[in-house]
Design a protein around this motif. Structure first.
Motif, short mmCIF file in Angstrom:
data_model
loop_
_atom_site.label_atom_id
_atom_site.label_comp_id
_atom_site.label_asym_id
_atom_site.label_seq_id
_atom_site.Cartn_x
_atom_site.Cartn_y
_atom_site.Cartn_z
N TYR A 276 37.06 34.93 35.89
CA TYR A 276 38.29 35.32 36.58
C TYR A 276 39.30 35.88 35.58
N ARG A 277 39.39 35.26 34.42
CA ARG A 277 40.30 35.77 33.38
C ARG A 277 39.84 37.13 32.88
N SER A 278 38.53 37.33 32.83
CA SER A 278 38.03 38.66 32.44
C SER A 278 38.46 39.71 33.46
N ALA A 279 38.46 39.33 34.73
CA ALA A 279 38.90 40.26 35.78
C ALA A 279 40.38 40.58 35.62
N ILE A 280 41.18 39.58 35.25
CA ILE A 280 42.61 39.82 35.05
C ILE A 280 42.82 40.74 33.85
N ARG A 281 42.06 40.51 32.78
CA ARG A 281 42.19 41.37 31.59
C ARG A 281 41.81 42.81 31.91
N PHE A 282 40.81 42.98 32.78
CA PHE A 282 40.44 44.34 33.19
C PHE A 282 41.59 44.99 33.95
N ALA A 283 42.22 44.24 34.85
CA ALA A 283 43.28 44.83 35.68
C ALA A 283 44.55 45.09 34.88
N THR A 284 44.84 44.23 33.91
CA THR A 284 46.13 44.33 33.20
C THR A 284 46.03 44.97 31.82
N ASN A 285 44.81 45.26 31.36
CA ASN A 285 44.59 45.77 30.00
C ASN A 285 45.04 44.79 28.93
N ALA A 286 45.08 43.51 29.26
CA ALA A 286 45.49 42.49 28.29
C ALA A 286 44.40 42.34 27.22
N PRO A 287 44.80 42.16 25.95
CA PRO A 287 43.81 41.97 24.89
C PRO A 287 42.96 40.73 25.13
N PHE A 288 41.77 40.72 24.54
CA PHE A 288 40.85 39.61 24.73
C PHE A 288 41.45 38.30 24.22
N GLN A 289 42.31 38.38 23.20
CA GLN A 289 42.87 37.18 22.60
C GLN A 289 44.01 36.58 23.42
N THR A 290 44.44 37.26 24.48
CA THR A 290 45.56 36.77 25.28
C THR A 290 45.24 35.41 25.89
N HIS A 291 46.13 34.44 25.71
CA HIS A 291 45.91 33.09 26.23
C HIS A 291 45.95 33.12 27.75
N HIS A 292 45.15 32.25 28.38
CA HIS A 292 45.06 32.28 29.84
C HIS A 292 46.39 31.94 30.51
#
Length: 376
Positions: A276-292
């Motif tokens: 689910y967090r991977s899906a959020i990172r895809f939608a927001t372009n957040a870096p992989f290191q971004t805390h959940h």
């Protein structure tokens, strides 16, 4: 016990009811054996004369039955490939596929099947049928189930419906390892039903211990494949398109019947949180290191929050009578004999349980969680 194609009924209510029965049985130190019955070509095998008799028996007038007779008979189908049309084929049985009336007519056709279940319990979703029996030992439960299955098979045979024996499976639900092999359930054609450790029922993978590990692992694989495609093509999507894609292709999978995940282990649920967090990172372009925690501040609630929202919404609908009677009847309101400051609150009596696992049953979890909300 028919949850298919009915207002306020559905896959969620059906699985909730079945799981409540199974968990309650296991909580009382019993075992439960379930048979998942698969019918071969159910909708196209309906006998018109039997269906018209059933319509008449539930109170339809002769003119209404004549209308249905006209609707069902003299139907034809043709196949067109490019510009070539096949000869018309007369349909002599079955309900019209894709029609609004089709599912309702089929439900009426098998509506009295519960009478054949005997001491076992039965639940249906259109032609998906689960027959299950409870006993103090595997053989006790299997003996009861065997009698009921024979009766059910004869019922279907009288309706000219055939059980797909090779796809009809049994599961022995138990909280403890079972060394005793249950009695074999034999069909009319001489074949024995296979006992399996897991089975997909209405979109949910059920395993013999109700751990939901198999189901969540399958969800993880399915969502990962979709996310992989989205990440490979992310440069082609705008921010709004990415959000829409996640909400249309990922969230429906994670949200489907998620109220039952309250009994799943945290180790399994963490797998869903990760994708689910991977899906959020895809939608927001957040870096992989971004805390959940930072991801959830971007307007995307955690899966736990989403599940709680769906759960309490489901409870509220049940209390309002917006779910089937087979669920709302499990909740028993407490009536105060004298006035208190909390007299205007709705509270329910908590049923007894023997184990922590038993608290996952809908009849307990719904009451417990709702009563907690009423504490000032």
């Amino acid at each position: 016990m028919q949850s298919g194609f009915r207002t306020e009924y559905g896959c969620i209510t059906a699985t909730t009811k079945v799981l409540d029965d199974v968990i309650t049985a296991l909580d009382s130190k019993q075992v439960c054996i379930a048979t998942f019955i698969d019918l071969a070509n159910a909708f196209v095998s309906v006998d018109h004369s039997i269906l018209l008799y059933k319509l008449s028996s539930i109170g339809l007038s002769s003119s209404s039955c004549d209308w249905f007779a006209n609707y069902l008979t003299n139907r034809v189908q043709q196949l067109k490939v490019e510009n070539i049309m096949s000869d018309p084929f007369i349909i002599s049985k079955g309900v019209p596929q894709g029609s609004i009336l089709g599912p309702t007519l089929f439900s009426i056709y098998i509506n009295d099947i519960a009478r054949a279940a005997g001491t076992s319990r039965i639940h249906l979703y259109a032609d998906d049928t689960i027959l299950y029996s409870v006993g103090s030992s595997p053989n006790t439960a299997a003996s009861s189930l065997k009698l009921s299955f024979t009766s059910i098979e004869q019922f279907f045979d009288n309706l000219h419906l055939r059980i797909y024996t090779s796809k009809t499976k049994c599961i022995l639900f138990s909280q403890k390892p079972v060394t005793q092999t249950p009695l074999t359930i034999t069909c009319m054609n001489g074949m024995s039903l296979e006992y399996v450790k897991k089975y997909k029922y209405l979109g949910i993978w059920l395993d013999s211990s109700l751990s939901f590990n198999t189901h969540i692992n399958n969800l993880q694989t399915k969502v990962k494949a979709r996310l992989a495609f989205l990440f490979r093509n992310k440069a082609s999507f705008t921010y709004a398109t990415k959000c829409t894609l996640v909400k249309m292709t990922v969230l429906p999978i994670l949200d489907y019947d998620d109220i039952i995940y309250r009994m799943a282990p945290n180790t399994a649920l963490k797998k869903l949180d990760t994708i689910y967090r991977s899906a959020i990172r895809f939608a927001t372009n957040a870096p992989f290191q971004t805390h959940h925690c930072d991801l959830y501040k971007m307007g995307w609630p955690s899966l736990h929050t989403r599940r709680l929202h769906h759960w309490f919404l489901f409870l509220y609908k049940t209390i309002l009578g917006k779910t089937p009677l087979y669920l709302s009847s499990l909740l028993h309101a407490v009536h105060n004999t004298y006035y208190t400051r909390s007299s205007n609150l709705i509270k329910f009596s908590t049923p007894p349980t023997s184990t922590t696992f038993g608290r996952n049953a809908f009849r307990f979890a719904a009451v417990y969680d709702w009563n907690i909300l009423q504490i000032p």
